[in-house]
Design an enzyme around this catalytic site. Structure first.
Site: not given
Length: 286
Positions: A111-113, A115
């Site tokens: 869900s996070c590229g 972080c």
């Protein structure tokens, strides 16, 4: 190799009815990307188009910009202790003279590229190309049709209902490439990798359409690929709008039916073409 969906028996409940059935789930597995044999990062992804994902990740990091920058991409044999190949470990060999990016050395969720980046300034990678001078012009009716065109190409979503999609389209709305993944950022990286490996960077004159929200990371990836227009069916974040404005990117959100919010770069959108017949477009209040 394709493991994009997994079958699992579930209990379906509706009101007082109970039904045992087999459901299709979107596959999610880790992919370790190594650079010249050294671990670079691990991301959770839907298997498939892994070479494009690795190449696109390096585009997003600013490490490569031409197919000639990559010598080879291969799955690592003997990735498990018993010598088996999981197809979950890739090794990328850069061409001689191409400097390697700094290792992230952290786990990236689907869900996070971005972080784990040390600071916001570190994320603002210097792009190879500028979107500001791209003269692409889009009809409002063409943009309005993009969500349906993207949805029509989501083959795995039809089976699982659990994947994000990203599509590259021409200014006339013709699809160039569509990719699906459990991670928004992975789907976009797969597109960038496809473009890199086919010698299509920078992606001038194109529109990047995404199925979810327009986050900062997706705007950054569009900028790194030289994409002048990013459209999303949901909302952008404040940092996404800020970066799009700084980089000359046209950013469109809440693209649903004939309505949309144009946050930056409205000069590229022909608002007289809402009905597709050249009639004057009406301005919405507010």
């Amino acid at each position: 190799m394709s493991r994009v969906a997994v079958k699992r028996r579930i209990l379906r409940v509706k009101d007082t009815a109970r039904l045992s059935k087999v459901d299709s789930l979107a596959a999610e597995e880790p992919l370790e990307i190594r650079l010249d044999g050294t671990p670079l990062t691990v991301t959770m992804r839907t298997p498939g188009d892994d070479f494009d994902l690795a190449a696109g990740f390096l585009v997003s990091e600013g490490a490569v910009g031409s197919p000639d920058d990559i010598a080879t991409i291969r799955y690592c044999a003997g990735a498990t202790v018993d010598g088996g190949n999981t197809y979950n470990v890739l090794d990328v060999r850069l061409a001689p003279g191409v400097p390697a990016p700094e290792p992230r050395n952290f786990y990236t969720t689907s869900s996070c590229g971005v972080c784990g980046k040390a600071s916001l300034e570190a994320v603002r990678t210097v792009a190879r190309w500028s979107a500001a001078g791209d003269p692409v012009a889009l009809r409002q009716s063409t943009v309005a049709a993009l969500p349906d065109r993207l949805r029509a190409a989501q083959r795995v979503f039809d089976r699982t209902g659990g994947l994000h999609a990203a599509g590259l389209f021409t200014a006339d709305g013709e699809p160039l490439c569509v990719r699906e993944d459990v991670g928004r950022h992975n789907a976009v990286d797969k597109l960038l990798g496809w473009a890199l490996r086919n010698g299509r960077l920078p992606l001038r004159g194109t529109v990047l359409m995404v199925s979810g929200r327009a986050s900062f990371e997706l705007v950054q990836k569009a900028v790194m690929g030289g994409v002048p227009v990013l459209a999303a069916v949901s909302a952008p974040s404040s940092l996404a709008v800020e970066l799009a404005a700084e980089e000359g990117l046209t950013l469109i959100g809440f693209l649903r039916g004939t309505s949309m919010n144009v946050y930056t770069g409205e000069r590229r959108l022909d608002l007289t073409s809402g009905a597709g017949n050249g009639s004057a477009g009406a301005r919405l209040p507010g």
